[in-house]
Design an enzyme around this catalytic site. Structure first.
Site, PDB file in Angstrom:
ATOM      1  CE  LYS A 194      57.390  21.982  29.564  1.00 54.62           C
ATOM      2  NZ  LYS A 194      57.204  20.861  28.629  1.00 54.62           N
ATOM      3  CG  ASP A 213      54.244  18.327  28.159  1.00 53.33           C
ATOM      4  OD1 ASP A 213      53.646  18.872  27.211  1.00 53.33           O
ATOM      5  OD2 ASP A 213      55.188  18.878  28.780  1.00 53.33           O
TER       6      ASP A 213
HETATM    7  P1  NAP Z   1      65.045  19.418  28.470  1.00 52.25           P
HETATM    8  O1  NAP Z   1      64.291  19.255  29.724  1.00 52.25           O
HETATM    9  O2  NAP Z   1      66.040  20.510  28.318  1.00 52.25           O
HETATM   10  O3  NAP Z   1      65.762  18.013  28.160  1.00 52.25           O
HETATM   11  C1  NAP Z   1      66.544  17.830  27.016  1.00 52.25           C
HETATM   12  C2  NAP Z   1      67.165  16.453  27.026  1.00 52.25           C
HETATM   13  O4  NAP Z   1      67.875  16.283  25.790  1.00 52.25           O
HETATM   14  C3  NAP Z   1      68.164  16.206  28.132  1.00 52.25           C
HETATM   15  O5  NAP Z   1      68.105  14.859  28.502  1.00 52.25           O
HETATM   16  C4  NAP Z   1      69.485  16.527  27.443  1.00 52.25           C
HETATM   17  O6  NAP Z   1      70.580  15.836  27.990  1.00 52.25           O
HETATM   18  C5  NAP Z   1      69.235  15.975  26.078  1.00 52.25           C
HETATM   19  N1  NAP Z   1      70.121  16.564  25.072  1.00 52.25           N
HETATM   20  C6  NAP Z   1      70.255  17.868  24.735  1.00 52.25           C
HETATM   21  N2  NAP Z   1      71.183  18.010  23.765  1.00 52.25           N
HETATM   22  C7  NAP Z   1      71.658  16.765  23.514  1.00 52.25           C
HETATM   23  C8  NAP Z   1      72.667  16.269  22.626  1.00 52.25           C
HETATM   24  N3  NAP Z   1      73.333  17.070  21.775  1.00 52.25           N
HETATM   25  N4  NAP Z   1      72.908  14.938  22.626  1.00 52.25           N
HETATM   26  C9  NAP Z   1      72.233  14.124  23.463  1.00 52.25           C
HETATM   27  N5  NAP Z   1      71.277  14.536  24.324  1.00 52.25           N
HETATM   28  C10 NAP Z   1      70.999  15.852  24.347  1.00 52.25           C
HETATM   29  O7  NAP Z   1      64.037  19.603  27.242  1.00 52.25           O
HETATM   30  P2  NAP Z   1      62.575  18.975  27.071  1.00 52.25           P
HETATM   31  O8  NAP Z   1      61.554  19.936  27.524  1.00 52.25           O
HETATM   32  O9  NAP Z   1      62.589  17.613  27.624  1.00 52.25           O
HETATM   33  O10 NAP Z   1      62.457  18.934  25.474  1.00 52.25           O
HETATM   34  C11 NAP Z   1      63.178  18.016  24.701  1.00 52.25           C
HETATM   35  C12 NAP Z   1      62.711  18.061  23.250  1.00 52.25           C
HETATM   36  O11 NAP Z   1      61.347  17.695  23.160  1.00 52.25           O
HETATM   37  C13 NAP Z   1      62.816  19.456  22.618  1.00 52.25           C
HETATM   38  O12 NAP Z   1      63.194  19.303  21.265  1.00 52.25           O
HETATM   39  C14 NAP Z   1      61.413  19.978  22.694  1.00 52.25           C
HETATM   40  O13 NAP Z   1      61.123  20.900  21.659  1.00 52.25           O
HETATM   41  C15 NAP Z   1      60.617  18.717  22.503  1.00 52.25           C
HETATM   42  N6  NAP Z   1      59.280  18.774  23.142  1.00 52.25           N
HETATM   43  C16 NAP Z   1      58.201  18.617  22.344  1.00 52.25           C
HETATM   44  C17 NAP Z   1      56.939  18.628  22.908  1.00 52.25           C
HETATM   45  C18 NAP Z   1      55.758  18.447  22.020  1.00 52.25           C
HETATM   46  O14 NAP Z   1      54.641  18.681  22.473  1.00 52.25           O
HETATM   47  N7  NAP Z   1      55.950  17.999  20.807  1.00 52.25           N
HETATM   48  C19 NAP Z   1      56.770  18.826  24.288  1.00 52.25           C
HETATM   49  C20 NAP Z   1      57.914  18.999  25.073  1.00 52.25           C
HETATM   50  C21 NAP Z   1      59.158  18.974  24.482  1.00 52.25           C
HETATM   51  P3  NAP Z   1      71.594  16.528  29.028  1.00 52.25           P
HETATM   52  O15 NAP Z   1      70.885  16.480  30.352  1.00 52.25           O
HETATM   53  O16 NAP Z   1      72.777  15.645  28.963  1.00 52.25           O
HETATM   54  O17 NAP Z   1      71.837  17.924  28.530  1.00 52.25           O
END
Ligand code: NAP
Length: 286
Positions: A74, A110
């Site tokens: 992204k 988003d």
């Molecule tokens: P991302 O950019 O990889 O960010 C993930 C975030 O979660 C980071 O801040 C990461 O922290 C944190 N994280 C990961 N594992 C963790 C743990 N065990 N404990 C605490 N924090 C943790 O991913 P993203 O795109 O933002 O997506 C995040 C979530 O939102 C996913 O589950 C995704 O499926 C969901 N999502 C849903 C939609 C929707 O339309 N519903 C859209 C986008 C995303 P670190 O930096 O410390 O690793």
């Protein structure tokens, strides 16, 4: 239309991601194209990080109408685009690419996807409320931008990295008098009682892991877990048991897809058909 060339029988778009194991986007969009009788097709493009530049060039050369972009591309995709529009500028993240002639334009749906879900589907009016956002990745950035646009009075961001959480909170800083705060990951459960809205923008819960298990929720609160597969998580169950209104991520997923659909086709998206397709798709993965 391919620049300078003949009109192809089909317009095509697709999703770029890696490893792209589970994606509901092809299902949602292909159902929508069929519903509206459009000769468009949506493909699945698993592309590793070192293939992203070629993929962007390929999209341009082959005359694709655009793409969705998901993890981990992204932010990286920005380098291969000609310009950014709307919320992609503020968030620095692109989930939708649109081809305009020979130009590739990046958008972020988003942000509007979350806003529309929260107001239209969840019926939550964010103006003047206080929100706690967990996570500091792409989804957290979109949620914080959305909440700031909708004039929440206070935003707290909690993540494992204070530095990244600070960068996300920065997106909500303006001259409106809003309070923005960064909270250590370990302290977030204590803060829950003081907010109106809690949003989980981390993947914690995808495999049934507990989140905010020690927090006390109440019936005036709204909780949104952006995870859509599985449809309910321990956080959702815990919040509901305390009387809070809790939602999974499906609504936002459908709303961001609908906004991408409109960017590409110029047409209103058939929300109900897309939503039904997504629910069917989740059923197949579980
Ligand atoms: P991302 O950019 O990889 O960010 C993930 C975030 O979660 C980071 O801040 C990461 O922290 C944190 N994280 C990961 N594992 C963790 C743990 N065990 N404990 C605490 N924090 C943790 O991913 P993203 O795109 O933002 O997506 C995040 C979530 O939102 C996913 O589950 C995704 O499926 C969901 N999502 C849903 C939609 C929707 O339309 N519903 C859209 C986008 C995303 P670190 O930096 O410390 O690793």
């Amino acid at each position: 239309m391919v620049a300078g060339g003949k009109r192809d029988a089909f317009h095509f778009v697709g999703v770029l991601g890696w490893p792209l194991e589970v994606t509901l986007s092809p299902l949602m969009h292909n159902v929508a194209f069929r519903q509206l009788g459009l000769d468009w097709i949506y493909l699945r493009w698993p592309v590793p990080p070192d293939g992203l530049a070629d993929a962007a060039r390929g999209l341009r050369a082959l005359g694709g109408e655009g793409a969705n972009v998901t993890m981990p591309h992204k932010r990286a995709i920005v380098a291969y685009l000609d310009s950014l529009g709307g919320d992609a500028v503020a968030t620095g993240a692109v989930n939708t690419v649109q081809r305009r002639g020979d130009q590739l334009v990046g958008h972020n749906t988003d942000v509007v996807g979350f806003s529309e879900f929260l107001v239209e589907d969840a019926g939550f009016e964010p103006s003047g409320t206080r929100a706690l956002v967990l996570g500091a990745g792409g989804a957290a950035r979109a949620v914080v931008k959305s909440l700031a646009d909708m004039r929440v009075a206070g935003i707290t961001v909690a993540a494992r990295s204070d530095k990244l959480a600070g960068e996300v909170a920065e997106l909500a800083r303006d001259d409106s008098g809003r309070t923005t705060e960064v909270l250590a990951w370990k302290k977030m459960a204590d803060r829950v009682a003081q907010v109106d809205l809690v949003v989980n923008a981390t993947p914690v819960g995808m495999r049934g892991e507990p989140l905010l298990a020690n927090a006390t929720f109440n019936s005036d609160q709204c909780v949104v877990d952006l995870i859509y597969s599985p449809p309910t998580t321990p956080l959702i169950e815990h919040a509901r048991a305390a009387g809070a209104t809790a939602w999974g991520g499906l609504g936002m997923l459908v709303r961001q897809a609908a906004a991408s659909f409109t960017i590409w086709t110029g047409q209103q998206a058939p929300l109900d058909a897309m939503s039904a397709a997504a629910i069917r798709g989740i059923g197949h993965h579980h």
